[in-house]
Design an enzyme around this catalytic site. Structure first.
Site, PDB file in Angstrom:
ATOM      1  N   HIS A  62      -3.270   5.613  -5.797  1.00 21.90           N
ATOM      2  CA  HIS A  62      -2.063   5.039  -6.405  1.00 21.90           C
ATOM      3  C   HIS A  62      -1.239   4.283  -5.380  1.00 21.90           C
ATOM      4  O   HIS A  62      -0.765   3.163  -5.647  1.00 21.90           O
ATOM      5  CB  HIS A  62      -1.230   6.155  -7.033  1.00 21.90           C
ATOM      6  CG  HIS A  62       0.101   5.705  -7.550  1.00 21.90           C
ATOM      7  ND1 HIS A  62       0.287   5.212  -8.823  1.00 21.90           N
ATOM      8  CD2 HIS A  62       1.320   5.659  -6.954  1.00 21.90           C
ATOM      9  CE1 HIS A  62       1.556   4.888  -9.000  1.00 21.90           C
ATOM     10  NE2 HIS A  62       2.211   5.155  -7.869  1.00 21.90           N
ATOM     11  N   GLU A  63      -1.065   4.863  -4.209  1.00 21.57           N
ATOM     12  CA  GLU A  63      -0.264   4.192  -3.177  1.00 21.57           C
ATOM     13  C   GLU A  63      -0.956   2.929  -2.666  1.00 21.57           C
ATOM     14  O   GLU A  63      -0.280   1.958  -2.329  1.00 21.57           O
ATOM     15  CB  GLU A  63       0.010   5.162  -2.020  1.00 21.57           C
ATOM     16  CG  GLU A  63       0.840   6.385  -2.414  1.00 21.57           C
ATOM     17  CD  GLU A  63       2.136   6.030  -3.133  1.00 21.57           C
ATOM     18  OE1 GLU A  63       2.715   4.957  -2.858  1.00 21.57           O
ATOM     19  OE2 GLU A  63       2.565   6.827  -3.985  1.00 21.57           O
ATOM     20  N   HIS A  68      -0.027   0.019  -4.738  1.00 21.55           N
ATOM     21  CA  HIS A  68       1.212  -0.672  -4.362  1.00 21.55           C
ATOM     22  C   HIS A  68       0.959  -1.679  -3.234  1.00 21.55           C
ATOM     23  O   HIS A  68       1.562  -2.756  -3.207  1.00 21.55           O
ATOM     24  CB  HIS A  68       2.266   0.339  -3.919  1.00 21.55           C
ATOM     25  CG  HIS A  68       2.844   1.135  -5.045  1.00 21.55           C
ATOM     26  ND1 HIS A  68       3.295   0.564  -6.206  1.00 21.55           N
ATOM     27  CD2 HIS A  68       3.033   2.484  -5.183  1.00 21.55           C
ATOM     28  CE1 HIS A  68       3.764   1.499  -7.020  1.00 21.55           C
ATOM     29  NE2 HIS A  68       3.605   2.673  -6.420  1.00 21.55           N
ATOM     30  N   HIS A  80       1.656  -5.685  -3.346  1.00 19.30           N
ATOM     31  CA  HIS A  80       2.414  -6.393  -2.314  1.00 19.30           C
ATOM     32  C   HIS A  80       1.632  -7.600  -1.806  1.00 19.30           C
ATOM     33  O   HIS A  80       2.194  -8.697  -1.633  1.00 19.30           O
ATOM     34  CB  HIS A  80       2.724  -5.437  -1.167  1.00 19.30           C
ATOM     35  CG  HIS A  80       3.715  -5.979  -0.190  1.00 19.30           C
ATOM     36  ND1 HIS A  80       3.808  -5.533   1.113  1.00 19.30           N
ATOM     37  CD2 HIS A  80       4.656  -6.948  -0.308  1.00 19.30           C
ATOM     38  CE1 HIS A  80       4.761  -6.194   1.742  1.00 19.30           C
ATOM     39  NE2 HIS A  80       5.285  -7.057   0.913  1.00 19.30           N
TER      40      HIS A  80
END
Length: 226
Positions: A99-100, A103, A107
């Site tokens: 999940h991270e 991100h 970005h």
């Protein structure tokens, strides 16, 4: 007194939802933390693998203390994973780590909701700290423009919480797709990872509902000055 007036009832459903969501994410994470993935990967290994496969070699993966403190820092381009996720090889750890990385991919691609959210962070940090102070001061002193300004500033917090929803949902969708496509988790393991990420998503929904409820409450209280 203001703190105990009838408008507080507006917050009760939101507070209940928030409490349930927090319990759900904690219990679901604990449940699937007991199931290791068959490939034996740790959260940090999965994060590093996915980042490198997407050309993000310069994004370090660091370990930080605490439980469920995992996050991607777009300002420093650093991924930070809690000790349990960083070192753990559970289905829950893999889901959170993926999940991270979602991100980080957002970005890199300049995913619009993330760009908007990042751009208003300074405003939201300022607004969240001073909006209530201005509102209370305006209410006590009977200065309507000050009350309205406090509400306006708090509206930025609500906008931030609403924009956060697609950012988090998209990161989870990306994570599950790539975990399945690359064979990092098997079908039954994917169901566990999905359960963990779905529970985590509810905490963001609860935060948005709480912010909206607070905004409605401020508006209702402000009308007493009319």
């Amino acid at each position: 007194m203001f703190y105990f007036d009838s408008s507080f009832i507006i917050l009760i459903p939101a507070l209940i939802i928030a409490a349930v969501a927090q319990y759900k994410v904690s219990s679901t994470f604990d449940k699937y933390s007991r199931f290791g993935n068959r490939n034996g990967y740790t959260g940090s290994q999965v994060a590093r693998m996915l980042l490198d496969n997407n050309g993000l070699y310069d994004v370090p993966v660091e370990v930080i203390p605490g439980k469920l403190t995992d996050h991607y820092d777009p300002t420093r381009r650093v991924m930070r994973l809690s000790e349990e996720v960083f070192y753990g090889n559970s289905v829950a750890s893999i889901g959170v780590a993926a999940h991270e990385t979602g991100h980080a991919f957002q970005h890199k691609e300049r995913y619009a909701p993330l760009v908007i959210r990042n751009s208003i962070v300074p405003v939201v940090n300022f607004s969240s700290n001073i909006s209530w102070l201005l509102f209370f001061a305006g209410f006590v002193l009977g200065i309507k423009p000050l009350i309205n300004f406090g509400i306006l500033l708090f509206s930025a917090v609500v906008i931030f919480q609403l924009i956060t929803l697609p950012v988090e949902f998209d990161a989870s969708s990306r994570a599950l797709r790539i975990l399945e496509r690359r064979g990092i988790l098997y079908s039954e393991e994917l169901r566990g990872a999905k359960a963990v990420l779905s529970a985590a998503a509810m905490t963001y929904v609860a935060a948005a509902i709480t912010a909206i409820s607070n905004l409605i409450r401020l508006i209702l209280i402000s009308r007493r000055e009319d």
